[in-house]
Design an enzyme around this catalytic site. Structure first.
Site, PDB file in Angstrom:
ATOM      1  N   LYS A   1       0.829  -1.203   0.000  1.00 55.79           N
ATOM      2  CA  LYS A   1       0.000   0.000   0.000  1.00 55.79           C
ATOM      3  C   LYS A   1       0.861   1.251   0.000  1.00 55.79           C
ATOM      4  O   LYS A   1       1.769   1.387   0.807  1.00 55.79           O
ATOM      5  CB  LYS A   1      -0.884   0.026   1.249  1.00 55.79           C
TER       6      LYS A   1
ATOM      7  N   GLY B   1      -7.761   3.918  10.314  1.00 55.05           N
ATOM      8  CA  GLY B   1      -8.345   2.611   9.968  1.00 55.05           C
ATOM      9  C   GLY B   1      -8.430   2.325   8.481  1.00 55.05           C
ATOM     10  O   GLY B   1      -9.135   1.405   8.061  1.00 55.05           O
ATOM     11  N   THR B   2      -7.693   3.073   7.668  1.00 52.87           N
ATOM     12  CA  THR B   2      -7.731   2.807   6.212  1.00 52.87           C
ATOM     13  C   THR B   2      -7.234   1.392   5.902  1.00 52.87           C
ATOM     14  O   THR B   2      -7.822   0.691   5.080  1.00 52.87           O
ATOM     15  CB  THR B   2      -6.871   3.830   5.431  1.00 52.87           C
ATOM     16  N   GLY B   3      -6.145   1.012   6.561  1.00 49.27           N
ATOM     17  CA  GLY B   3      -5.549  -0.312   6.286  1.00 49.27           C
ATOM     18  C   GLY B   3      -6.477  -1.440   6.721  1.00 49.27           C
ATOM     19  O   GLY B   3      -6.658  -2.432   6.002  1.00 49.27           O
ATOM     20  N   CYS B   4      -7.088  -1.273   7.917  1.00 47.89           N
ATOM     21  CA  CYS B   4      -8.017  -2.302   8.429  1.00 47.89           C
ATOM     22  C   CYS B   4      -9.194  -2.429   7.477  1.00 47.89           C
ATOM     23  O   CYS B   4      -9.651  -3.539   7.164  1.00 47.89           O
ATOM     24  CB  CYS B   4      -8.552  -1.904   9.805  1.00 47.89           C
TER      25      CYS B   4
ATOM     26  N   THR C   1      -8.123   9.549   8.272  1.00 51.95           N
ATOM     27  CA  THR C   1      -7.654   8.312   7.629  1.00 51.95           C
ATOM     28  C   THR C   1      -7.398   7.223   8.671  1.00 51.95           C
ATOM     29  O   THR C   1      -6.588   6.334   8.461  1.00 51.95           O
ATOM     30  CB  THR C   1      -6.349   8.576   6.847  1.00 51.95           C
TER      31      THR C   1
HETATM   32  N1  LIG Z   1      -5.427  10.325   1.691  1.00 52.88           N
HETATM   33  C1  LIG Z   1      -5.774   9.220   1.012  1.00 52.88           C
HETATM   34  N2  LIG Z   1      -6.589   9.298  -0.066  1.00 52.88           N
HETATM   35  C2  LIG Z   1      -6.954   8.184  -0.753  1.00 52.88           C
HETATM   36  N3  LIG Z   1      -6.532   6.959  -0.445  1.00 52.88           N
HETATM   37  C3  LIG Z   1      -5.709   6.805   0.616  1.00 52.88           C
HETATM   38  C4  LIG Z   1      -5.278   7.918   1.396  1.00 52.88           C
HETATM   39  N4  LIG Z   1      -4.469   7.448   2.396  1.00 52.88           N
HETATM   40  C5  LIG Z   1      -4.405   6.114   2.242  1.00 52.88           C
HETATM   41  N5  LIG Z   1      -5.131   5.711   1.154  1.00 52.88           N
HETATM   42  C6  LIG Z   1      -5.350   4.341   0.704  1.00 52.88           C
HETATM   43  O1  LIG Z   1      -5.869   3.625   1.807  1.00 52.88           O
HETATM   44  C7  LIG Z   1      -5.400   2.283   1.806  1.00 52.88           C
HETATM   45  C8  LIG Z   1      -4.657   2.014   3.111  1.00 52.88           C
HETATM   46  O2  LIG Z   1      -3.335   2.504   2.957  1.00 52.88           O
HETATM   47  P1  LIG Z   1      -2.340   2.988   4.080  1.00 52.88           P
HETATM   48  O3  LIG Z   1      -0.993   2.946   3.465  1.00 52.88           O
HETATM   49  O4  LIG Z   1      -2.831   4.288   4.643  1.00 52.88           O
HETATM   50  O5  LIG Z   1      -2.554   1.835   5.142  1.00 52.88           O
HETATM   51  P2  LIG Z   1      -2.159   1.744   6.654  1.00 52.88           P
HETATM   52  O6  LIG Z   1      -0.993   2.636   6.940  1.00 52.88           O
HETATM   53  O7  LIG Z   1      -2.001   0.299   6.933  1.00 52.88           O
HETATM   54  O8  LIG Z   1      -3.450   2.287   7.391  1.00 52.88           O
HETATM   55  P3  LIG Z   1      -3.779   2.300   8.990  1.00 52.88           P
HETATM   56  O9  LIG Z   1      -2.585   1.782   9.718  1.00 52.88           O
HETATM   57  O10 LIG Z   1      -4.134   3.685   9.354  1.00 52.88           O
HETATM   58  O11 LIG Z   1      -4.985   1.417   9.147  1.00 52.88           O
HETATM   59  C9  LIG Z   1      -4.524   2.157   0.557  1.00 52.88           C
HETATM   60  O12 LIG Z   1      -5.319   1.683  -0.503  1.00 52.88           O
HETATM   61  C10 LIG Z   1      -4.072   3.597   0.311  1.00 52.88           C
HETATM   62  O13 LIG Z   1      -3.699   3.832  -1.028  1.00 52.88           O
HETATM   63  C1  LIG Z   2      -6.803  -2.273  17.142  1.00 53.56           C
HETATM   64  C2  LIG Z   2      -6.099  -1.618  15.997  1.00 53.56           C
HETATM   65  N1  LIG Z   2      -5.744  -2.360  14.943  1.00 53.56           N
HETATM   66  C3  LIG Z   2      -5.100  -1.792  13.889  1.00 53.56           C
HETATM   67  C4  LIG Z   2      -4.808  -0.438  13.895  1.00 53.56           C
HETATM   68  C5  LIG Z   2      -4.052   0.177  12.726  1.00 53.56           C
HETATM   69  O1  LIG Z   2      -4.770   1.144  12.128  1.00 53.56           O
HETATM   70  C6  LIG Z   2      -5.213   0.321  15.025  1.00 53.56           C
HETATM   71  N2  LIG Z   2      -4.964   1.660  15.114  1.00 53.56           N
HETATM   72  N3  LIG Z   2      -5.842  -0.302  16.057  1.00 53.56           N
END
Ligand SMILES: Nc1ncnc2c1ncn2[C@@H]1O[C@H](COP(=O)(O)OP(=O)(O)OP(=O)(O)O)[C@@H](O)[C@H]1O
Ligand SMILES: Cc1ncc(CO)c(N)n1
Length: 265
Positions: free
Chosen positions: A174, A208-211, A206
Site C-alpha cells: 500500500k 483505519g484505512t488499512g483495516c 484516515t
Molecule cells: N489520503 C488518502 N486518499 C486516498 N486513499 C488513501 C489515502 N491514504 C491512504 N489511502 C489508501 O488507503 C489504503 C490504506 O493505505 P495505508 O498505506 O494508509 O494503510 P495503513 O498505513 O495500513 O493504514 P492504517 O494503519 O491507518 O490502518 C490504501 O489503498 C491507500 O492507497
Molecule cells: C486495534 C487496531 N488495529 C489496527 C490499527 C491500525 O490502524 C489500530 N490503530 N488499532
C-alpha cells in the site's frame, strides 16, 4: 447461504480501526462478521493510551468456537501483538488450509504506538506469511518484513517480489504513505505487477484505512469474488469511505463504513 468472514484482530474502543472497522466493513458488503479478539486497545482518534493483550489460548478458543459452529468463508488478520498469539493463530490456520486468508501485518498505529512486539516481526514473516493468500503491508511494514527501506514506487516493486518469494500468492503493497499525488498500491500476482491508483484525498480522517481495505478484500473473498476483482473493489470502497468520512473526534477521524454518500446528510 450468507457469506461469512472472521476477523482476528485487536479492538479499537474508538470504533475506527481494528475489529470494529472490520465488522462494519463486512456488513457494508452484506457479509456475516465474526471476531476473535487478540488485544484490547484503549484508543480514540487522537491515539492509543493502553494495550491489554488477551491470553493466546483465549484467542485460539475464539477461533475454534466460531469455526466449529458457524464456519467461515474467509479470514482477515490484523493486530496480533505478540509471538505467542501469532503461533496460536498459525496453528489454527493450518487446520483450515482451504479458507482464504487476508493478512494485514499491523505493526504500529498512525500516531506511532506499537501494536506488535518488535521481537515478533520475524515470527510474523516466517510463520504467518506463508499461510496468507493476500498480504497488505504499508510502506514501513513492508520495510520491516523485507529488511530494506521501502519509500518509493521502485522500492515497492522490489519489496513485493521479495514477499511473493516468501510464499504469498497475492502481495498488495500500500502506497498510502508515499509523497505522491495519487494513492497508489502495487499488486503482485504470479510475477505480474498491477498499479491500483485512486485520487489522494486531502484529509486528516484516515484512521483505519488499512483495516478497512483488508477487511473489504476478505469480504470479497468470502463472497467468492475473483481475488483481483475483490482487491480493486476494496480499493474503491476505501477511497469512498475516506471521501465521505464523518469528521468525528479531535484527531485522525474514522471513515464512513457504508457504500455511497453519508446517509445522514
Ligand atoms: N489520503 C488518502 N486518499 C486516498 N486513499 C488513501 C489515502 N491514504 C491512504 N489511502 C489508501 O488507503 C489504503 C490504506 O493505505 P495505508 O498505506 O494508509 O494503510 P495503513 O498505513 O495500513 O493504514 P492504517 O494503519 O491507518 O490502518 C490504501 O489503498 C491507500 O492507497
Ligand atoms: C486495534 C487496531 N488495529 C489496527 C490499527 C491500525 O490502524 C489500530 N490503530 N488499532
Amino acid at each position: 447461504m450468507m457469506a461469512r468472514a472472521l476477523t482476528i484482530a485487536g479492538s479499537d474502543s474508538g470504533g475506527g480501526a481494528g475489529i470494529q472497522a472490520d465488522l462494519k466493513t463486512f456488513m457494508a458488503f452484506s457479509v456475516f462478521g465474526m471476531s476473535a479478539i487478540t488485544a484490547i486497545t484503549v484508543q480514540n482518534t487522537v491515539g492509543v493510551e493502553r494495550v491489554q493483550a488477551l491470553d493466546p489460548e483465549v484467542v485460539g478458543a475464539q477461533i475454534d468456537a466460531v469455526t466449529r459452529d458457524l464456519g467461515t468463508d474467509a479470514i482477515k488478520i490484523g493486530m496480533l501483538f505478540s509471538k505467542p498469539i501469532i503461533e496460536v493463530v498459525a496453528e489454527r490456520l493450518r487446520q483450515w488450509p482451504g479458507i482464504p486468508v487476508v493478512l494485514d501485518p499491523v505493526m504500529r498505529a498512525k500516531g506511532g504506538a506499537p501494536l506488535l512486539d518488535p521481537g515478533a516481526e520475524k515470527a510474523l514473516r516466517d510463520v504467518l506469511l506463508p499461510l496468507a493468500t493476500v498480504v497488505t503491508p504499508n510502506l514501513p511494514e513492508a520495510s520491516a518484513l523485507v529488511g530494506f527501506p521501502v519509500q518509493t514506487r521502485a522500492d515497492m516493486q522490489k519489496a513485493a517480489h521479495v514477499l511473493e518469494n516468501l510464499g504469498v500468492p497475492f502481495v498488495l503493497v500500500k502506497g498510502g504513505h508515499l509523497a505522491d499525488e495519487e494513492a497508489v498500491d502495487l499488486l503482485l500476482h504470479e510475477g505480474r505487477e498491477t498499479w491500483l491508483s485512486a485520487p489522494r484525498i486531502e484529509t486528516l480522517h484516515t484512521h483505519g484505512t488499512g483495516c478497512t481495505l483488508s477487511s473489504a478484500i476478505a469480504a470479497g473473498l468470502a463472497r467468492h469474488d475473483n481475488i483481483e476483482q475483490a482487491i480493486s473493489t476494496a480499493k474503491e470502497y476505501v477511497t469512498q469511505a475516506i471521501r465521505h468520512a464523518p469528521g468525528l473526534g479531535h484527531g485522525h477521524g474514522p471513515l464512513l463504513h457504508h457504500w455511497g454518500q453519508s446517509p445522514w446528510i
